[in-house]
Design a protein around this motif. Structure first.
Motif, mmCIF file in Angstrom:
data_model
loop_
_atom_site.group_PDB
_atom_site.id
_atom_site.type_symbol
_atom_site.label_atom_id
_atom_site.label_comp_id
_atom_site.label_asym_id
_atom_site.label_seq_id
_atom_site.Cartn_x
_atom_site.Cartn_y
_atom_site.Cartn_z
ATOM 1 N N LEU A 43 0.814 -1.221 0.000
ATOM 2 C CA LEU A 43 0.000 0.000 0.000
ATOM 3 C C LEU A 43 0.844 1.267 0.000
ATOM 4 O O LEU A 43 0.502 2.256 -0.648
ATOM 5 C CB LEU A 43 -0.900 0.033 1.245
ATOM 6 C CG LEU A 43 -2.219 -0.692 1.164
ATOM 7 C CD1 LEU A 43 -2.898 -0.706 2.530
ATOM 8 C CD2 LEU A 43 -3.135 -0.037 0.149
ATOM 9 N N ARG A 44 1.923 1.238 0.747
ATOM 10 C CA ARG A 44 2.756 2.433 0.907
ATOM 11 C C ARG A 44 3.921 2.469 -0.074
ATOM 12 O O ARG A 44 4.720 3.392 -0.053
ATOM 13 C CB ARG A 44 3.265 2.524 2.344
ATOM 14 C CG ARG A 44 2.099 2.619 3.345
ATOM 15 C CD ARG A 44 2.513 3.039 4.720
ATOM 16 N NE ARG A 44 2.946 4.430 4.696
ATOM 17 C CZ ARG A 44 4.160 4.827 5.055
ATOM 18 N NH1 ARG A 44 5.064 3.977 5.468
ATOM 19 N NH2 ARG A 44 4.474 6.109 5.011
ATOM 20 N N ASP A 45 4.041 1.457 -0.911
ATOM 21 C CA ASP A 45 5.116 1.364 -1.897
ATOM 22 C C ASP A 45 6.490 1.454 -1.230
ATOM 23 O O ASP A 45 7.350 2.234 -1.634
ATOM 24 C CB ASP A 45 4.952 2.439 -2.978
ATOM 25 C CG ASP A 45 5.776 2.139 -4.214
ATOM 26 O OD1 ASP A 45 6.029 0.951 -4.480
ATOM 27 O OD2 ASP A 45 6.177 3.102 -4.903
ATOM 28 N N LEU A 46 6.663 0.642 -0.178
ATOM 29 C CA LEU A 46 7.919 0.560 0.563
ATOM 30 C C LEU A 46 8.344 -0.893 0.635
ATOM 31 O O LEU A 46 7.537 -1.798 0.417
ATOM 32 C CB LEU A 46 7.737 1.086 1.998
ATOM 33 C CG LEU A 46 7.346 2.535 2.183
ATOM 34 C CD1 LEU A 46 6.995 2.791 3.639
ATOM 35 C CD2 LEU A 46 8.487 3.437 1.752
ATOM 36 N N SER A 47 9.594 -1.092 1.010
ATOM 37 C CA SER A 47 10.027 -2.477 1.220
ATOM 38 C C SER A 47 9.417 -2.995 2.516
ATOM 39 O O SER A 47 9.096 -2.228 3.428
ATOM 40 C CB SER A 47 11.556 -2.550 1.297
ATOM 41 O OG SER A 47 12.007 -2.054 2.539
ATOM 42 N N GLU A 48 9.259 -4.290 2.565
ATOM 43 C CA GLU A 48 8.715 -4.912 3.767
ATOM 44 C C GLU A 48 9.637 -4.669 4.961
ATOM 45 O O GLU A 48 9.180 -4.490 6.089
ATOM 46 C CB GLU A 48 8.519 -6.406 3.524
ATOM 47 C CG GLU A 48 7.593 -7.064 4.508
ATOM 48 C CD GLU A 48 7.247 -8.490 4.122
ATOM 49 O OE1 GLU A 48 6.997 -9.273 5.054
ATOM 50 O OE2 GLU A 48 7.213 -8.818 2.919
ATOM 51 N N GLY A 49 10.936 -4.612 4.714
ATOM 52 C CA GLY A 49 11.909 -4.340 5.783
ATOM 53 C C GLY A 49 11.709 -2.964 6.395
ATOM 54 O O GLY A 49 11.832 -2.799 7.611
ATOM 55 N N THR A 50 11.401 -1.974 5.547
ATOM 56 C CA THR A 50 11.149 -0.623 6.053
ATOM 57 C C THR A 50 9.908 -0.610 6.937
ATOM 58 O O THR A 50 9.905 -0.007 8.012
ATOM 59 C CB THR A 50 10.969 0.370 4.878
ATOM 60 O OG1 THR A 50 12.179 0.389 4.115
ATOM 61 C CG2 THR A 50 10.648 1.768 5.367
#
Length: 100
Positions: A59-66
């Protein structure tokens, strides 16, 4: 009888809207108290809604790690170790019985 049923349904819907607004206000107060950043607030909200780190990252267009790092920062700032404890804090606040 039908009108009475309709009025009761409207009352219940009004109460639900009020409770929902109170819950959002409570969450915003807690987020401010914990000093969450705007990004952490979004992640916390999605997490409280039951979304996984993978869903939030999409949803936020981020890596899962972030997202996981932000989630860990939220837990640290809130003084809890996981999602269930954060939910427990909100539930405790909602059902708190005032003492006289």
């Amino acid at each position: 009888m039908l009108r009475r049923s309709y009025r009761r349904q409207q009352q219940i819907e009004d109460q639900l809207r009020a409770a929902s607004g109170a819950f959002m206000e409570l969450m915003e107060d807690r987020f401010s108290e914990w000093g969450l950043t705007s990004a952490e607030r979004e992640v916390a909200l999605f997490s409280v809604k039951g979304m996984s780190a993978q869903e939030i990252s999409a949803l936020r267009d981020l890596s899962e790690g972030t997202v996981k790092a932000q989630t860990n920062a939220i837990y640290r700032k809130a003084g809890v170790s996981g999602r269930s404890q954060i939910l427990s804090l909100f539930i405790d606040d909602l059902v708190e019985i005032p003492t006289s």
